[in-house]
Enzyme design. Structure first.
Site, PDB file in Angstrom:
ATOM      1  N   ASP A 171       0.726  -0.835   0.205  1.00  0.00           N
ATOM      2  CA  ASP A 171       0.540   0.425  -0.256  1.00  0.00           C
ATOM      3  C   ASP A 171       0.761   1.809  -0.224  1.00  0.00           C
ATOM      4  OD1 ASP A 171      -2.511   1.324   0.087  1.00  0.00           O
ATOM      5  OD2 ASP A 171      -2.618   1.153   2.063  1.00  0.00           O
TER       6      ASP A 171
ATOM      7  N   HIS B 235       3.221   3.246  -8.772  1.00  0.00           N
ATOM      8  CA  HIS B 235       3.298   2.022  -9.199  1.00  0.00           C
ATOM      9  C   HIS B 235       4.604   1.565  -9.797  1.00  0.00           C
ATOM     10  CE1 HIS B 235      -0.610   2.619  -7.710  1.00  0.00           C
ATOM     11  NE2 HIS B 235      -0.859   3.014  -8.486  1.00  0.00           N
TER      12      HIS B 235
ATOM     13  N   LEU C 177      10.997 -20.184  -4.758  1.00  0.00           N
ATOM     14  CA  LEU C 177      10.402 -19.253  -4.051  1.00  0.00           C
ATOM     15  C   LEU C 177       8.643 -19.998  -4.484  1.00  0.00           C
ATOM     16  CD1 LEU C 177       9.067 -16.816  -2.037  1.00  0.00           C
ATOM     17  CD2 LEU C 177      10.571 -15.577  -4.328  1.00  0.00           C
TER      18      LEU C 177
HETATM   19  C1  FPP Z   1      -1.698   0.378  -3.197  1.00  0.00           C
HETATM   20  O1  FPP Z   1      -1.351   1.440  -3.247  1.00  0.00           O
HETATM   21  C2  FPP Z   1      -1.103  -0.799  -4.488  1.00  0.00           C
HETATM   22  C3  FPP Z   1      -1.948  -1.154  -5.599  1.00  0.00           C
HETATM   23  C4  FPP Z   1      -3.263  -1.216  -5.961  1.00  0.00           C
HETATM   24  C5  FPP Z   1      -1.013  -1.666  -6.196  1.00  0.00           C
HETATM   25  C6  FPP Z   1       0.054  -2.660  -6.125  1.00  0.00           C
HETATM   26  C7  FPP Z   1       0.819  -2.594  -7.392  1.00  0.00           C
HETATM   27  C8  FPP Z   1       2.401  -2.373  -6.942  1.00  0.00           C
HETATM   28  C9  FPP Z   1       3.321  -2.387  -6.331  1.00  0.00           C
HETATM   29  C10 FPP Z   1       3.114  -2.488  -8.638  1.00  0.00           C
HETATM   30  C11 FPP Z   1       3.577  -4.187  -9.100  1.00  0.00           C
HETATM   31  C12 FPP Z   1       2.284  -4.408  -9.768  1.00  0.00           C
HETATM   32  C13 FPP Z   1       1.469  -5.617 -10.442  1.00  0.00           C
HETATM   33  C14 FPP Z   1       0.684  -5.115 -11.124  1.00  0.00           C
HETATM   34  C15 FPP Z   1       2.813  -6.398 -10.493  1.00  0.00           C
HETATM   35  P1  FPP Z   1      -2.157   2.811  -3.559  1.00  0.00           P
HETATM   36  O2  FPP Z   1      -2.516   2.805  -5.652  1.00  0.00           O
HETATM   37  O3  FPP Z   1      -3.404   2.169  -3.376  1.00  0.00           O
HETATM   38  O4  FPP Z   1      -1.721   3.640  -2.879  1.00  0.00           O
HETATM   39  P2  FPP Z   1      -2.047   5.532  -1.942  1.00  0.00           P
HETATM   40  O5  FPP Z   1      -3.536   4.382  -1.225  1.00  0.00           O
HETATM   41  O6  FPP Z   1      -1.590   6.020  -1.515  1.00  0.00           O
HETATM   42  O7  FPP Z   1      -3.464   6.024  -2.850  1.00  0.00           O
END
Ligand code: FPP
Length: 255
Positions: A30, A47, A141
């Site tokens: 997150d 991201h 893994l």
């Molecule tokens: C949450 O942060 C993150 C996500 C919804 C996507 C997670 C994706 C990655 C870590 C990159 C790798 C991706 C893939 C598909 C392999 P948020 O956008 O909710 O952050 P915020 O709460 O600060 O808005």
């Protein structure tokens, strides 16, 4: 907890100091958006950096000898984000599989995808299935990618599967045990997560592994996911190694 000596030796060799290494660590990655916004960057840059943090996390878990890493990469609720962000995340997944698959395969990583597959775009589904197929005999893994995943939907899918077996006369309703439900979930055959890590200061499960998390330990940290590095991972593991897990029982000394 049953920890094999080899895994702890691997952990020490990798620079970790963890005595009780978890078999299965699950991540709620997150804070990508907040990381980017704090830097005056578009959310998509968060991201992109989040993917870098994910690569580092997978490498470190492999070095330490952790058996299973599950990542919450796209929840069934994430479709409600703006279309541009959803498209970006789809593109990122595509790039991750296309660019990293051969490296992950060479590193003996076995990929497994959990989540709803019915309404996925055909190209994405084909890529995910290719990753599973190519790596299915690997013995290192286990990387479990939760994609279009929601735990309540997963449990409902399992219930439908079992009720169909009952309706067809292949299963007695008395045989719907906890074990039968576990085996009907997307995660069948995998150990439950010992440790669930959520970054960015939020303290909730957000529909992630609800059944499997019954006895998991939780670790919440303030860092946003793109800043989650080896040191942060080691800190989570070190904290886990000091937890007393009682599974509803008592400590040996209390008996
Ligand atoms: C949450 O942060 C993150 C996500 C919804 C996507 C997670 C994706 C990655 C870590 C990159 C790798 C991706 C893939 C598909 C392999 P948020 O956008 O909710 O952050 P915020 O709460 O600060 O808005």
């Amino acid at each position: 907890m049953n920890v094999s000596p080899d895994r702890n030796q691997q952990a020490h060799a990798a620079g970790g100091s963890c005595e009780n290494l978890p078999r299965h660590v699950a991540f709620i990655m997150d804070g990508n958006g907040r990381w980017a916004t704090a830097r005056g960057l578009p959310r998509t840059e968060g991201h992109r950096q989040g993917l870098e943090a994910l690569r580092g996390t997978i490498r470190h878990a492999g070095k330490l000898g952790i058996e299973v890493v599950t990542i919450y990469s796209f929840s069934s609720e994430n479709w409600n984000r703006p279309q541009t962000e959803v498209s970006f995340l789809m593109g990122l997944l595509r790039r991750f599989v296309q660019r990293d698959l051969s490296e992950l395969h060479d590193a003996n990583v076995r990929i497994r995808v959990i989540g709803g597959r019915e309404d996925l775009e055909k190209g994405i589904l084909a890529l995910l299935e290719e990753a599973e197929q190519l790596t299915r005999n690997n013995t290192g893994l286990n990387l479990v990618v939760a994609f279009n995943y929601g735990a309540r939907a997963e449990i409902a899918r399992a219930a439908r599967k079992l009720s169909l077996q009952v309706a067809q006369g292949h299963l007695n309703s008395e045989d719907i045990t906890e074990d039968a439900i576990s085996q009907a979930l997307d995660t069948y055959g995998l150990p439950d997560p010992d440790l669930i890590v959520r970054t960015s200061g939020e303290m909730r499960l957000s529909n992630f592994l609800l059944w499997q998390a019954a006895y998991s330990e939780f670790y919440f940290c303030e860092k946003h996911w793109p800043d989650f590095d080896e040191a942060a991972f080691d800190e989570a593991l070190s904290c886990f190694s000091n937890r007393q897990r009682r599974y509803g029982g008592l400590d040996a000394e209390a008996l």
